[in-house]
Design a protein around this motif. Structure first.
Motif, short mmCIF file in Angstrom:
data_model
loop_
_atom_site.label_atom_id
_atom_site.label_comp_id
_atom_site.label_asym_id
_atom_site.label_seq_id
_atom_site.Cartn_x
_atom_site.Cartn_y
_atom_site.Cartn_z
N MET A 1 0.83 -1.17 0.00
CA MET A 1 0.00 0.00 0.00
C MET A 1 0.89 1.24 0.00
SD MET A 1 -3.17 0.91 2.49
CE MET A 1 -4.15 -0.38 1.74
N THR A 2 0.51 2.25 -0.75
CA THR A 2 1.27 3.49 -0.86
C THR A 2 1.40 4.16 0.51
OG1 THR A 2 0.44 3.78 -3.10
CG2 THR A 2 1.41 5.70 -2.05
N ALA A 3 2.58 4.68 0.79
CA ALA A 3 2.84 5.31 2.08
C ALA A 3 3.20 6.78 1.89
CB ALA A 3 3.97 4.59 2.79
N MET A 4 2.89 7.56 2.91
CA MET A 4 3.24 8.97 2.92
C MET A 4 4.15 9.20 4.12
SD MET A 4 2.57 11.67 1.08
CE MET A 4 0.99 11.43 0.31
N GLU A 5 5.22 9.93 3.87
CA GLU A 5 6.14 10.33 4.93
C GLU A 5 5.99 11.84 5.12
OE1 GLU A 5 10.27 8.81 4.77
OE2 GLU A 5 10.79 10.93 4.62
N LEU A 6 5.81 12.25 6.37
CA LEU A 6 5.65 13.66 6.69
C LEU A 6 6.75 14.05 7.67
CD1 LEU A 6 1.82 13.45 7.33
CD2 LEU A 6 2.94 14.27 5.26
N ALA A 7 7.63 14.94 7.24
CA ALA A 7 8.73 15.38 8.09
C ALA A 7 8.62 16.89 8.28
CB ALA A 7 10.07 15.03 7.46
N ARG A 8 8.33 17.30 9.51
CA ARG A 8 8.24 18.73 9.85
C ARG A 8 9.58 19.13 10.45
NH1 ARG A 8 3.69 22.32 11.73
NH2 ARG A 8 2.39 20.58 11.07
N PHE A 9 10.15 20.22 9.94
CA PHE A 9 11.47 20.65 10.41
C PHE A 9 11.60 22.16 10.31
CE2 PHE A 9 11.69 19.58 5.93
CZ PHE A 9 12.41 20.62 5.35
N THR A 10 12.63 22.68 10.97
CA THR A 10 12.88 24.11 10.91
C THR A 10 14.19 24.38 10.18
OG1 THR A 10 14.01 24.16 13.05
CG2 THR A 10 11.62 24.55 13.06
N VAL A 11 14.22 25.54 9.53
CA VAL A 11 15.41 26.03 8.84
C VAL A 11 15.53 27.51 9.17
CG1 VAL A 11 16.46 26.48 6.57
CG2 VAL A 11 15.16 24.37 6.95
N ASP A 12 16.73 27.95 9.53
CA ASP A 12 16.94 29.37 9.77
C ASP A 12 16.66 30.14 8.48
OD1 ASP A 12 17.65 29.15 12.45
OD2 ASP A 12 19.79 28.90 11.99
N PRO A 13 15.97 31.28 8.57
CA PRO A 13 15.64 32.04 7.36
C PRO A 13 16.84 32.38 6.48
CG PRO A 13 14.37 32.86 9.21
CD PRO A 13 15.36 31.86 9.77
N GLU A 14 17.99 32.60 7.08
CA GLU A 14 19.17 32.93 6.27
C GLU A 14 19.71 31.72 5.50
OE1 GLU A 14 20.56 32.30 10.54
OE2 GLU A 14 18.97 33.45 9.60
N ASP A 15 19.25 30.51 5.82
CA ASP A 15 19.70 29.29 5.14
C ASP A 15 18.71 28.79 4.08
OD1 ASP A 15 22.04 29.18 6.63
OD2 ASP A 15 21.14 27.90 8.17
N ARG A 31 15.48 9.60 -6.55
CA ARG A 31 14.96 8.89 -7.72
C ARG A 31 15.92 7.78 -8.17
NH1 ARG A 31 13.09 14.21 -10.97
NH2 ARG A 31 10.97 14.31 -10.17
N ASP A 32 17.21 8.07 -8.16
CA ASP A 32 18.20 7.10 -8.64
C ASP A 32 18.39 5.93 -7.68
OD1 ASP A 32 18.60 8.72 -10.83
OD2 ASP A 32 20.50 9.56 -10.10
N ARG A 33 18.31 6.18 -6.39
CA ARG A 33 18.68 5.18 -5.39
C ARG A 33 17.51 4.31 -4.92
NH1 ARG A 33 19.14 1.84 -2.05
NH2 ARG A 33 20.75 1.59 -0.47
N PHE A 34 16.30 4.87 -4.87
CA PHE A 34 15.19 4.16 -4.23
C PHE A 34 14.07 3.87 -5.21
CE2 PHE A 34 17.13 6.80 -0.84
CZ PHE A 34 17.65 5.76 -0.08
N GLU A 35 13.90 2.60 -5.50
CA GLU A 35 12.87 2.16 -6.44
C GLU A 35 11.47 2.57 -5.99
OE1 GLU A 35 11.07 -2.08 -7.85
OE2 GLU A 35 13.26 -1.91 -7.75
N GLY A 36 11.23 2.57 -4.69
CA GLY A 36 9.90 2.88 -4.18
C GLY A 36 9.60 4.36 -4.03
N PHE A 37 10.57 5.23 -4.31
CA PHE A 37 10.34 6.66 -4.22
C PHE A 37 9.41 7.11 -5.33
CE2 PHE A 37 11.42 10.91 -5.71
CZ PHE A 37 11.14 11.65 -4.58
N ALA A 60 7.26 -0.31 3.68
CA ALA A 60 8.53 -1.03 3.78
C ALA A 60 9.63 -0.30 3.01
CB ALA A 60 8.37 -2.46 3.27
N GLN A 61 9.30 0.23 1.84
CA GLN A 61 10.30 0.95 1.05
C GLN A 61 10.67 2.28 1.71
OE1 GLN A 61 8.01 0.48 -2.58
NE2 GLN A 61 9.75 -0.60 -3.51
N ALA A 62 9.72 2.93 2.35
CA ALA A 62 10.01 4.15 3.10
C ALA A 62 10.95 3.85 4.26
CB ALA A 62 8.72 4.78 3.61
#
Length: 102
Positions: A1-15, A31-37, A60-62
């Motif tokens: 079954m298709t999976a969704m990964e949700l990653a919430r993170f912060t980045v400094d505005p200057e970066d 794209r090159d490394r992971f068939e399931g991406f 499983a691929q995630a």
């Protein structure tokens, strides 16, 4: 079954520009490394907070990708701008568009 990964993170505005510049190489590496991406979407929630929404062919691929993602220099380069990972979640897609997903 298709999976969704949700990653919430912060980045400094200057970066932000440097982080965005690193994303195309990261996308190619995924794209090159992971068939399931399947797809990657970056969402800006506010000045500092971002959300990666990644679609995988299966949970499983995630999980397999998560175990080795830091081995890819392109991913390490993009992740270097992350100040804090606020949350990382995975789920199965059960409904998309106008139909149930099986």
């Amino acid at each position: 079954m298709t999976a969704m990964e949700l990653a919430r993170f912060t980045v400094d505005p200057e970066d932000v520009d440097a982080m965005l510049d690193a994303r195309p190489a990261m996308l190619r590496a995924l794209r090159d490394r992971f068939e399931g991406f399947e797809a990657l979407h970056l969402v800006r929630l506010d000045e500092r907070t971002w959300l990666d929404v990644v679609r995988w062919a299966s949970r499983a691929q995630a999980d397999e990708a998560a175990a080795v993602i830091f081995e890819l220099p392109e991913c390490r380069a993009a992740f270097a701008y992350i100040k804090e990972v606020v949350a990382m979640e995975h789920g199965e897609i059960l409904f998309a568009g106008d139909h149930r997903v099986s």
